[in-house]
Design an enzyme around this catalytic site. Structure first.
Site, PDB file in Angstrom:
ATOM      1  N   LYS A 108      11.544   7.842 -33.328  1.00 11.96           N
ATOM      2  CA  LYS A 108      11.422   6.446 -33.776  1.00 11.96           C
ATOM      3  C   LYS A 108      10.551   5.642 -32.820  1.00 11.96           C
ATOM      4  CE  LYS A 108      15.825   5.412 -33.717  1.00 11.96           C
ATOM      5  NZ  LYS A 108      16.402   6.663 -33.203  1.00 11.96           N
TER       6      LYS A 108
ATOM      7  N   ARG B  20      22.402  -0.083 -36.370  1.00 15.48           N
ATOM      8  CA  ARG B  20      22.979   1.196 -35.958  1.00 15.48           C
ATOM      9  C   ARG B  20      24.330   1.444 -36.642  1.00 15.48           C
ATOM     10  NH1 ARG B  20      19.704   2.872 -31.395  1.00 15.48           N
ATOM     11  NH2 ARG B  20      20.776   4.447 -30.190  1.00 15.48           N
TER      12      ARG B  20
ATOM     13  N   ARG C  59      15.620   9.267 -18.755  1.00 17.92           N
ATOM     14  CA  ARG C  59      16.589   8.213 -19.022  1.00 17.92           C
ATOM     15  C   ARG C  59      17.981   8.644 -18.572  1.00 17.92           C
ATOM     16  NH1 ARG C  59      15.800   6.169 -25.137  1.00 17.92           N
ATOM     17  NH2 ARG C  59      18.050   6.286 -24.972  1.00 17.92           N
TER      18      ARG C  59
ATOM     19  N   ARG D 176      12.701  14.833 -22.678  1.00 19.49           N
ATOM     20  CA  ARG D 176      12.019  13.536 -22.719  1.00 19.49           C
ATOM     21  C   ARG D 176      11.831  12.917 -21.333  1.00 19.49           C
ATOM     22  NH1 ARG D 176      14.056   9.215 -26.974  1.00 19.49           N
ATOM     23  NH2 ARG D 176      16.024   9.273 -25.847  1.00 19.49           N
TER      24      ARG D 176
ATOM     25  N   ARG E 231      25.949  10.806 -28.237  1.00 23.07           N
ATOM     26  CA  ARG E 231      25.045   9.931 -29.004  1.00 23.07           C
ATOM     27  C   ARG E 231      24.759  10.521 -30.384  1.00 23.07           C
ATOM     28  NH1 ARG E 231      20.409  10.079 -25.104  1.00 23.07           N
ATOM     29  NH2 ARG E 231      19.225   8.861 -26.595  1.00 23.07           N
TER      30      ARG E 231
HETATM   31  P1  AMP Z   1      18.123   4.056 -27.937  1.00 23.88           P
HETATM   32  O1  AMP Z   1      17.081   3.817 -26.913  1.00 23.88           O
HETATM   33  O2  AMP Z   1      17.832   3.392 -29.247  1.00 23.88           O
HETATM   34  O3  AMP Z   1      18.485   5.511 -28.100  1.00 23.88           O
HETATM   35  O4  AMP Z   1      19.467   3.338 -27.393  1.00 23.88           O
HETATM   36  C1  AMP Z   1      20.062   3.709 -26.170  1.00 23.88           C
HETATM   37  C2  AMP Z   1      21.486   3.191 -26.111  1.00 23.88           C
HETATM   38  O5  AMP Z   1      21.483   1.761 -26.211  1.00 23.88           O
HETATM   39  C3  AMP Z   1      22.395   3.655 -27.241  1.00 23.88           C
HETATM   40  O6  AMP Z   1      22.976   4.930 -26.986  1.00 23.88           O
HETATM   41  C4  AMP Z   1      23.423   2.542 -27.276  1.00 23.88           C
HETATM   42  O7  AMP Z   1      24.351   2.661 -26.212  1.00 23.88           O
HETATM   43  C5  AMP Z   1      22.578   1.311 -27.002  1.00 23.88           C
HETATM   44  N1  AMP Z   1      22.034   0.722 -28.256  1.00 23.88           N
HETATM   45  C6  AMP Z   1      20.731   0.676 -28.650  1.00 23.88           C
HETATM   46  N2  AMP Z   1      20.595   0.057 -29.835  1.00 23.88           N
HETATM   47  C7  AMP Z   1      21.860  -0.298 -30.204  1.00 23.88           C
HETATM   48  C8  AMP Z   1      22.405  -0.960 -31.339  1.00 23.88           C
HETATM   49  N3  AMP Z   1      21.621  -1.382 -32.361  1.00 23.88           N
HETATM   50  N4  AMP Z   1      23.753  -1.156 -31.365  1.00 23.88           N
HETATM   51  C9  AMP Z   1      24.549  -0.752 -30.369  1.00 23.88           C
HETATM   52  N5  AMP Z   1      24.114  -0.110 -29.281  1.00 23.88           N
HETATM   53  C10 AMP Z   1      22.771   0.120 -29.180  1.00 23.88           C
END
Ligand code: AMP
Length: 214
Positions: free
Chosen positions: A13, A88, A160, A127, A171
């Site tokens: 994404k 999400r 990360r 990554r 996740r």
């Molecule tokens: P991402 O970079 O999108 O994989 O997000 C990393 C982490 O941020 C996720 O595992 C969640 O803990 C938090 N996170 C990101 N976007 C959301 C969202 N829309 N709602 C809740 N937690 C989020």
């Protein structure tokens, strides 16, 4: 153009959102990036979000919706945006629809990027991200020329915090339980397009552009 990118962690994404920004001239809005910036700045919001992020759980809807409301109101998002990692869960999706309706706006298209489970694991463990410019690499599929150094800006690459095996599996499970139902949510609204997220990055972009009919 207002777009939602749906897909599991590691489905690409973020990579595709960055390419779409260049193509469509609207900003990427990544709640993950916004949250990581808040954590790095050690703001009160970041401190609240950190535990959930480290555990691979979702951060509370209140926090994320507050961030989105603020970000969408900014001038550069008036003509559209690409949502990456938001919504999400169902509560976030309905809250987004309500928020946009208040602004006389609507989501045009939700693109579901589909990637087989085994491939997701390799993508997430491999990554690496540039600490300076945010460029993305993968040590298996698209390594930098020099180990740990960004090709574009010479910045240091890092992994990360949540790209470790235990958090990754959490996740992926959270995605299946809470985010996957949104595929049906956008299908019911007639906005969903599913594209394969396997193959070359430029080929996947081509599939997305085709699905957007732009
Ligand atoms: P991402 O970079 O999108 O994989 O997000 C990393 C982490 O941020 C996720 O595992 C969640 O803990 C938090 N996170 C990101 N976007 C959301 C969202 N829309 N709602 C809740 N937690 C989020």
């Amino acid at each position: 153009m207002r777009i939602v990118l749906l897909g599991a962690p590691g489905s690409g994404k973020g990579t595709q959102a960055k390419l779409l920004v260049e193509r469509l001239g609207v900003p990427q809005i990544s709640t993950g990036d916004l949250l990581r910036a808040a954590v790095a700045a050690q703001s009160p919001l970041g401190l609240k979000a950190k535990a959930a992020m480290d555990a691979g759980e979702l951060v509370s809807d209140d926090i994320v919706l507050g961030m989105i409301r603020e970000r969408i109101a900014q001038a550069d998002a008036k003509a559209g945006f690409i949502l990456d990692g938001f919504p999400r869960n169902s509560a976030q999706a309905t809250a987004l629809d309500t928020l946009l309706a208040e602004l006389n706006q609507d989501i045009d298209r939700a693109i579901h990027i589909q990637v087989p489970f085994d491939e997701l694991l390799k993508r997430l463990t491999g990554r690496r991200t540039c600490t300076q410019c945010g460029a993305l690499y993968n040590v298996y599929f698209s390594p930098p020329k020099q180990d740990g150094v960004c090709d574009r800006c010479g910045g240091a690459l890092m992994q990360r915090d949540d790209d470790n095996e235990q958090t990754i599996s959490r996740r992926l499970r959270v995605y299946e339980d809470q985010t996957q139902p949104l595929i049906e949510y956008y299908e019911r609204q007639g906005k969903l397009a599913t594209v394969s997220g396997s193959g070359e990055v430029t080929e996947i972009l081509r599939r997305i552009i085709e699905a957007l009919s732009v």
